[in-house]
Structure formats: structure tokens, C-alpha cells
Design an enzyme around this catalytic site. Structure first.
Site, mmCIF file in Angstrom:
data_model
loop_
_atom_site.group_PDB
_atom_site.id
_atom_site.type_symbol
_atom_site.label_atom_id
_atom_site.label_comp_id
_atom_site.label_asym_id
_atom_site.label_seq_id
_atom_site.Cartn_x
_atom_site.Cartn_y
_atom_site.Cartn_z
ATOM 1 N N ASP A 33 -14.668 -3.387 -12.045
ATOM 2 C CA ASP A 33 -15.332 -3.591 -10.755
ATOM 3 C C ASP A 33 -16.845 -3.586 -10.965
ATOM 4 O O ASP A 33 -17.382 -2.783 -11.728
ATOM 5 C CB ASP A 33 -14.921 -2.477 -9.777
ATOM 6 C CG ASP A 33 -15.257 -2.821 -8.337
ATOM 7 O OD1 ASP A 33 -14.311 -3.043 -7.548
ATOM 8 O OD2 ASP A 33 -16.459 -2.884 -8.001
ATOM 9 N N ILE A 34 -17.515 -4.484 -10.254
ATOM 10 C CA ILE A 34 -18.972 -4.619 -10.422
ATOM 11 C C ILE A 34 -19.722 -3.399 -9.873
ATOM 12 O O ILE A 34 -20.859 -3.132 -10.279
ATOM 13 C CB ILE A 34 -19.454 -5.923 -9.742
ATOM 14 C CG1 ILE A 34 -20.764 -6.405 -10.334
ATOM 15 C CG2 ILE A 34 -19.541 -5.780 -8.226
ATOM 16 C CD1 ILE A 34 -21.124 -7.842 -9.949
ATOM 17 N N ASN A 91 -6.601 -2.379 -0.698
ATOM 18 C CA ASN A 91 -7.167 -2.511 0.639
ATOM 19 C C ASN A 91 -6.683 -3.826 1.244
ATOM 20 O O ASN A 91 -6.661 -4.853 0.571
ATOM 21 C CB ASN A 91 -8.697 -2.498 0.565
ATOM 22 C CG ASN A 91 -9.243 -1.182 0.077
ATOM 23 O OD1 ASN A 91 -8.717 -0.132 0.415
ATOM 24 N ND2 ASN A 91 -10.287 -1.222 -0.738
ATOM 25 N N GLU A 99 -12.569 -6.612 1.331
ATOM 26 C CA GLU A 99 -13.739 -7.495 1.339
ATOM 27 C C GLU A 99 -13.440 -8.850 0.719
ATOM 28 O O GLU A 99 -13.996 -9.860 1.146
ATOM 29 C CB GLU A 99 -14.892 -6.836 0.564
ATOM 30 C CG GLU A 99 -15.438 -5.582 1.241
ATOM 31 C CD GLU A 99 -16.409 -4.833 0.346
ATOM 32 O OE1 GLU A 99 -16.759 -5.327 -0.747
ATOM 33 O OE2 GLU A 99 -16.790 -3.716 0.741
ATOM 34 N N VAL A 100 -12.626 -8.870 -0.297
ATOM 35 C CA VAL A 100 -12.347 -10.123 -1.017
ATOM 36 C C VAL A 100 -10.914 -10.569 -0.691
ATOM 37 O O VAL A 100 -9.957 -9.830 -0.977
ATOM 38 C CB VAL A 100 -12.518 -9.939 -2.545
ATOM 39 C CG1 VAL A 100 -12.250 -11.261 -3.258
ATOM 40 C CG2 VAL A 100 -13.910 -9.429 -2.873
ATOM 41 N N HIS A 104 -5.857 -7.819 -4.676
ATOM 42 C CA HIS A 104 -6.284 -7.101 -5.877
ATOM 43 C C HIS A 104 -5.872 -5.652 -5.761
ATOM 44 O O HIS A 104 -5.889 -5.065 -4.693
ATOM 45 C CB HIS A 104 -7.797 -7.204 -6.086
ATOM 46 C CG HIS A 104 -8.607 -6.905 -4.863
ATOM 47 N ND1 HIS A 104 -8.767 -7.812 -3.840
ATOM 48 C CD2 HIS A 104 -9.295 -5.795 -4.493
ATOM 49 C CE1 HIS A 104 -9.525 -7.281 -2.903
ATOM 50 N NE2 HIS A 104 -9.851 -6.041 -3.261
ATOM 51 N N MET A 105 -5.510 -5.090 -6.895
ATOM 52 C CA MET A 105 -5.204 -3.667 -6.978
ATOM 53 C C MET A 105 -6.362 -2.989 -7.686
ATOM 54 O O MET A 105 -6.738 -3.378 -8.798
ATOM 55 C CB MET A 105 -3.910 -3.454 -7.777
ATOM 56 C CG MET A 105 -3.392 -2.036 -7.718
ATOM 57 S SD MET A 105 -2.684 -1.631 -6.096
ATOM 58 C CE MET A 105 -1.036 -2.319 -6.278
ATOM 59 N N HIS A 106 -6.945 -2.001 -7.012
ATOM 60 C CA HIS A 106 -7.945 -1.160 -7.678
ATOM 61 C C HIS A 106 -7.192 -0.125 -8.510
ATOM 62 O O HIS A 106 -6.248 0.508 -8.005
ATOM 63 C CB HIS A 106 -8.783 -0.394 -6.658
ATOM 64 C CG HIS A 106 -9.615 -1.242 -5.741
ATOM 65 N ND1 HIS A 106 -10.971 -1.384 -5.904
ATOM 66 C CD2 HIS A 106 -9.294 -1.968 -4.648
ATOM 67 C CE1 HIS A 106 -11.456 -2.155 -4.938
ATOM 68 N NE2 HIS A 106 -10.450 -2.520 -4.153
HETATM 69 P P1 5GP Z 1 -12.036 -4.650 -1.547
HETATM 70 O O1 5GP Z 1 -13.040 -3.970 -0.674
HETATM 71 O O2 5GP Z 1 -11.827 -6.098 -1.142
HETATM 72 O O3 5GP Z 1 -10.763 -3.877 -1.711
HETATM 73 O O4 5GP Z 1 -12.643 -4.633 -3.001
HETATM 74 C C1 5GP Z 1 -13.421 -5.646 -3.528
HETATM 75 C C2 5GP Z 1 -14.049 -5.104 -4.785
HETATM 76 O O5 5GP Z 1 -14.574 -6.197 -5.524
HETATM 77 C C3 5GP Z 1 -15.195 -4.137 -4.532
HETATM 78 O O6 5GP Z 1 -14.898 -2.891 -5.121
HETATM 79 C C4 5GP Z 1 -16.403 -4.830 -5.178
HETATM 80 O O7 5GP Z 1 -17.264 -3.932 -5.833
HETATM 81 C C5 5GP Z 1 -15.754 -5.791 -6.161
HETATM 82 N N1 5GP Z 1 -16.505 -7.008 -6.407
HETATM 83 C C6 5GP Z 1 -17.098 -7.816 -5.489
HETATM 84 N N2 5GP Z 1 -17.678 -8.862 -6.063
HETATM 85 C C7 5GP Z 1 -17.437 -8.729 -7.412
HETATM 86 C C8 5GP Z 1 -17.791 -9.508 -8.558
HETATM 87 O O8 5GP Z 1 -18.441 -10.547 -8.479
HETATM 88 N N3 5GP Z 1 -17.370 -9.046 -9.765
HETATM 89 C C9 5GP Z 1 -16.647 -7.900 -9.891
HETATM 90 N N4 5GP Z 1 -16.281 -7.538 -11.123
HETATM 91 N N5 5GP Z 1 -16.291 -7.137 -8.835
HETATM 92 C C10 5GP Z 1 -16.683 -7.546 -7.613
#
Ligand code: 5GP
Length: 122
Positions: A33-34, A91, A99-100, A104-106
């Protein structure tokens, strides 16, 4: 809702945006994760175009679903998370804080992850 071909993880899958790869096979791509929220914070995404965990479970093939969870097993072994454990979070949607819009699984580990949820609604 239709799948957005230009979401950031679709671009990562197409190689248009770089990532710090952790694991890759025919079913998944996993990368750091970034903005890590723990010492180990990995995102695992299916290669197929699924917006959410529920859509993946409903529309994904048995092979894709097995491939996804088998990859998680391999990743947590590879990253040394099996002994002390880890947390997986998917999420989903607005209330879930997604957000994306590509499933995806964290995977979070490397320390005690803390409270399971933070909400004042209960
Ligand atoms: P969400 O909130 O959708 O569950 O998690 C999205 C995750 O994607 C966040 O933890 C965010 O830091 C990560 N993320 C967003 N943009 C990028 C990117 O360009 N590269 C990487 N490696 N992670 C990203």
C-alpha cells in the site's frame, strides 16, 4: 454500477502505474500500500474486473476465488505473517470506506493491529 476501467488498480494491473510488487500469479497481483497503516500493509487484487468482495463472490469463477485465497495463503507465508497473525480487511462501498472501486483485500501485520472498527454509531 459498471466497472471503471480507469480506476487506479486497473492502471496498476495494466502496468500503466508502477507498484511495489509482493506477489503475482495468473489470479492476483499483490503490492505494498502506498500509505501503509501498519509495518506490513499489502493489497491483494484479483486480475478480473470486480468492484467489490460481494461481486467477486457472486460473479467470480470457482477457480478465480480459489486462486485469490490460495494467493493470500502464499503471501502471508512469504511475508512471515503466519506465526503472529494478521488482519484482512475488504472495505466495501461508501459506508465501508472503499476508495478504489476494484476489489482488494488489505493484509495488515507486523504488530498488533488494534481496534477492529472505529465508529461512534453503536
Ligand atoms: P480502500 O480505502 O479502497 O479500501 O483502500 C485503498 C487503498 O489503496 C488505500 O489504503 C490507499 O493507500 C491505497 N492506494 C491508493 N492509491 C494507490 C496507489 O497508487 N498505489 C498503491 N500502492 N496504493 C494505493
Amino acid at each position: 454500477m459498471a466497472y471503471d476501467q480507469n480506476n487506479i488498480f486497473a492502471k496498476i494491473l495494466r502496468g500503466e502505474i508502477p507498484c511495489k510488487e509482493v506477489y503475482s500469479d495468473e489470479y492476483v497481483l499483490a503490492f505494498h500500500d502506498i500509505a501503509p497503516q501498519a509495518p506490513v500493509h499489502i493489497l491483494v487484487i484479483p486480475r478480473g474486473q470486480y468492484i467489490s468482495i460481494d461481486e467477486f463472490g457472486r460473479e467470480g469463477s470457482a477457480e478465480e476465488i480459489k486462486g485469490f485465497y490460495t494467493a493470500i495463503d502464499k503471501i502471508v507465508a512469504q511475508e512471515g505473517l503466519k506465526e503472529n497473525g494478521f488482519r484482512c480487511i475488504a472495505n466495501t462501498g461508501d459506508h465501508g470506506g472503499q476508495e478504489v472501486p476494484h476489489f482488494h483485500m488489505h493484509i495488515l501485520g507486523g504488530c498488533k493491529i488494534g481496534r477492529m472498527v472505529e465508529t461512534d454509531a453503536v
